[in-house]
Design an enzyme around this catalytic site. Structure first.
Site, PDB file in Angstrom:
ATOM      1  N   HIS A  61      18.766  13.848 -28.256  1.00  0.00           N
ATOM      2  CA  HIS A  61      19.460  12.598 -28.511  1.00  0.00           C
ATOM      3  C   HIS A  61      20.617  12.833 -29.484  1.00  0.00           C
ATOM      4  O   HIS A  61      20.748  13.899 -30.089  1.00  0.00           O
ATOM      5  CB  HIS A  61      18.488  11.559 -29.058  1.00  0.00           C
ATOM      6  CG  HIS A  61      17.520  11.060 -28.033  1.00  0.00           C
ATOM      7  ND1 HIS A  61      16.644  10.031 -28.279  1.00  0.00           N
ATOM      8  CD2 HIS A  61      17.302  11.434 -26.746  1.00  0.00           C
ATOM      9  CE1 HIS A  61      15.917   9.791 -27.190  1.00  0.00           C
ATOM     10  NE2 HIS A  61      16.293  10.632 -26.254  1.00  0.00           N
TER      11      HIS A  61
ATOM     12  N   GLU B 110      21.288  11.786 -32.453  1.00  0.00           N
ATOM     13  CA  GLU B 110      20.934  12.097 -33.836  1.00  0.00           C
ATOM     14  C   GLU B 110      20.631  13.583 -34.011  1.00  0.00           C
ATOM     15  O   GLU B 110      21.068  14.215 -34.982  1.00  0.00           O
ATOM     16  CB  GLU B 110      19.704  11.279 -34.263  1.00  0.00           C
ATOM     17  CG  GLU B 110      19.930   9.774 -34.216  1.00  0.00           C
ATOM     18  CD  GLU B 110      19.510   9.141 -32.907  1.00  0.00           C
ATOM     19  OE1 GLU B 110      18.936   8.036 -32.931  1.00  0.00           O
ATOM     20  OE2 GLU B 110      19.753   9.745 -31.839  1.00  0.00           O
TER      21      GLU B 110
ATOM     22  N   CYS C 235      15.134   6.057 -31.921  1.00  0.00           N
ATOM     23  CA  CYS C 235      13.833   5.936 -31.262  1.00  0.00           C
ATOM     24  C   CYS C 235      12.735   6.469 -32.182  1.00  0.00           C
ATOM     25  O   CYS C 235      12.965   7.338 -33.030  1.00  0.00           O
ATOM     26  CB  CYS C 235      13.830   6.685 -29.937  1.00  0.00           C
ATOM     27  SG  CYS C 235      13.948   8.485 -30.088  1.00  0.00           S
TER      28      CYS C 235
ATOM     29  N   CYS D  79      13.425  10.493 -32.834  1.00  0.00           N
ATOM     30  CA  CYS D  79      14.557  10.799 -33.707  1.00  0.00           C
ATOM     31  C   CYS D  79      14.285  10.428 -35.157  1.00  0.00           C
ATOM     32  O   CYS D  79      14.884  11.000 -36.067  1.00  0.00           O
ATOM     33  CB  CYS D  79      15.801  10.076 -33.202  1.00  0.00           C
ATOM     34  SG  CYS D  79      16.405  10.732 -31.635  1.00  0.00           S
TER      35      CYS D  79
ATOM     36  N   LEU E 279      33.214   8.041  -0.984  1.00  0.00           N
ATOM     37  CA  LEU E 279      32.504   7.513  -2.159  1.00  0.00           C
ATOM     38  C   LEU E 279      32.037   8.628  -3.090  1.00  0.00           C
ATOM     39  O   LEU E 279      30.954   8.577  -3.658  1.00  0.00           O
ATOM     40  CB  LEU E 279      31.301   6.656  -1.724  1.00  0.00           C
ATOM     41  CG  LEU E 279      31.598   5.506  -0.753  1.00  0.00           C
ATOM     42  CD1 LEU E 279      30.323   4.724  -0.468  1.00  0.00           C
ATOM     43  CD2 LEU E 279      32.683   4.587  -1.298  1.00  0.00           C
TER      44      LEU E 279
ATOM     45  N   GLU F 102      31.415  -1.673  -3.989  1.00  0.00           N
ATOM     46  CA  GLU F 102      32.791  -1.406  -3.580  1.00  0.00           C
ATOM     47  C   GLU F 102      33.193  -2.194  -2.336  1.00  0.00           C
ATOM     48  O   GLU F 102      34.336  -2.134  -1.912  1.00  0.00           O
ATOM     49  CB  GLU F 102      32.973   0.094  -3.338  1.00  0.00           C
ATOM     50  CG  GLU F 102      32.913   0.927  -4.597  1.00  0.00           C
ATOM     51  CD  GLU F 102      33.897   2.081  -4.582  1.00  0.00           C
ATOM     52  OE1 GLU F 102      34.769   2.135  -3.692  1.00  0.00           O
ATOM     53  OE2 GLU F 102      33.786   2.946  -5.470  1.00  0.00           O
TER      54      GLU F 102
END
Length: 362
Positions: A65, A67, A94, A103, A223, A289
């Site tokens: 993460h 952090e 978290c 974290c 796409l 789209e």
């Protein structure tokens, strides 16, 4: 000398120091938009003695993460300054063990003594718990700094984690009289090269792209990711085709190219059920789209969260309207609207205000 990337942001006399550093954390978080599903994009900056000593962002689900990335960055060149420092995080840290350790524990172990975060975590497993954990460890906590900006960054995650339904972005390129197609023999494109390139970059934000079978039959779209995707780590979004008849040309790009395994054909399934299915697959955000039938259903059923409407200075007089099918039950007002010229085209961007919702300036 402090590296240029670690220099403090320009000072704004109307900002507090915490706001200045949180803006830098937001810049970090933006680098992860579209890459982290089903996790939110998050940025972190660690500050000591008036300078950044570490920064990072969440790059991919399963990876460290933000952090932890920032703490690792600080330990490489500024380890002595880490104890007693302040960490700025765009989202509440978290405190549970998922694909990665919590974290909150990494922050405590690093000796950080002040935690400043922007948005409260909408995930009920984490929401509000970090404050008690940090206070028990003697760590100061400040919440809600640039909260509006930080909450806006995680709109898709907030919707998905609280409802199980992906965040829906609707995009269309139309003429002044609301048509998606030009008269026969005039070519495929209505909007300009610049407008179409801008619209394609929206694919970098999402995990799935939805079109109707008519669009596949008429335009044979790819796409895929083109503009700005090189080296980003972005996975090709799912390409979802909605069809009533099941009539999809077997030679279509979506069924034959290198990403054919990323194509889902939904036969006889209504859009709300399609979104539920995608949500269960961990799809956090989708881009509709086209064509007009799918867009019309999305607006009739109040499924759209954000709108990008590209308008060209053309009058086509016929063809498919941008919102096809039965009449909408009510007009749809956009809020927080921005209008951006793109050469002689115009982009209107905003967020639908649905019945029962309260207008917001966020």
């Amino acid at each position: 000398m402090v590296p240029a990337s670690h220099m403090p942001p320009p000072s704004d006399k109307n900002e507090t120091p915490d706001q200045r550093w949180m803006h830098l954390a937001l810049d970090q978080a933006q680098r992860g938009v579209g890459l982290t599903s089903p996790n939110p994009p998050v940025g972190a900056v660690i500050v000591a003695q008036g300078k950044v000593i570490g920064q990072g962002f969440h790059r991919k689900a399963g990876n460290p993460h933000a952090e932890v990335e920032a703490i690792r960055d600080a330990r490489q060149v500024n380890a002595k300054l880490l104890p007693g420092s302040t960490i700025y995080i765009t989202l509440e840290p978290c405190c549970t063990h998922g694909r990665t350790p919590p974290c909150t524990e990494a922050i405590k172990a690093a000796g950080i003594k002040r935690v400043v975060y922007g948005a409260h975590d909408p995930n009920p497993r984490h929401a509000g718990r970090c404050r008690d954990i940090f206070l028990l460890a003697g760590i100061e906590v400040v919440a809600g700094v640039l909260e509006t900006e930080c909450k806006a960054l995680i709109r898709p995650f907030t919707k998905w984690i609280t409802t199980g339904i992906p965040y829906v972005i609707a995009k269309a390129g139309q003429s002044l009289d609301g048509r998606l197609t030009r008269p026969a023999g005039e070519g495929q494109w209505i909007t300009s090269d610049a407008a179409r390139a801008h619209g394609r970059r929206l694919r970098l934000r999402v995990d799935a792209i939805i079109v109707g079978a008519e669009t596949v039959r008429k335009d044979n779209p790819q796409l895929n990711l083109r503009d700005g995707s090189s080296g980003s780590g972005k996975v090709q979004p799912w390409r979802v085709v909605l069809t009533r008849s099941g009539d999809i040309p077997p030679h279509s790009h979506l069924l034959t190219d290198e990403f054919k395994d990323r194509t889902l054909v939904m036969h006889g399934v209504d859009l709300p059920e399609v979104l539920q299915d995608l949500g269960k697959r961990g799809v956090m955000a989708v881009l509709i789209e086209g064509g007009g039938i799918v867009l019309g259903q999305a607006f009739r059923e109040s499924l759209v969260d954000e709108v990008f409407w590209y308008i060209a200075p053309l009058l086509c007089g016929g063809g498919r309207p941008s919102l096809a099918g039965p009449q909408l039950p009510h007009s749809v007002e956009l809020q927080n609207v921005t209008v951006r010229p793109m050469g002689d085209n115009v982009l209107v961007h905003g967020f639908p205000l649905w019945p029962g919702e309260t207008s917001s300036s966020s």
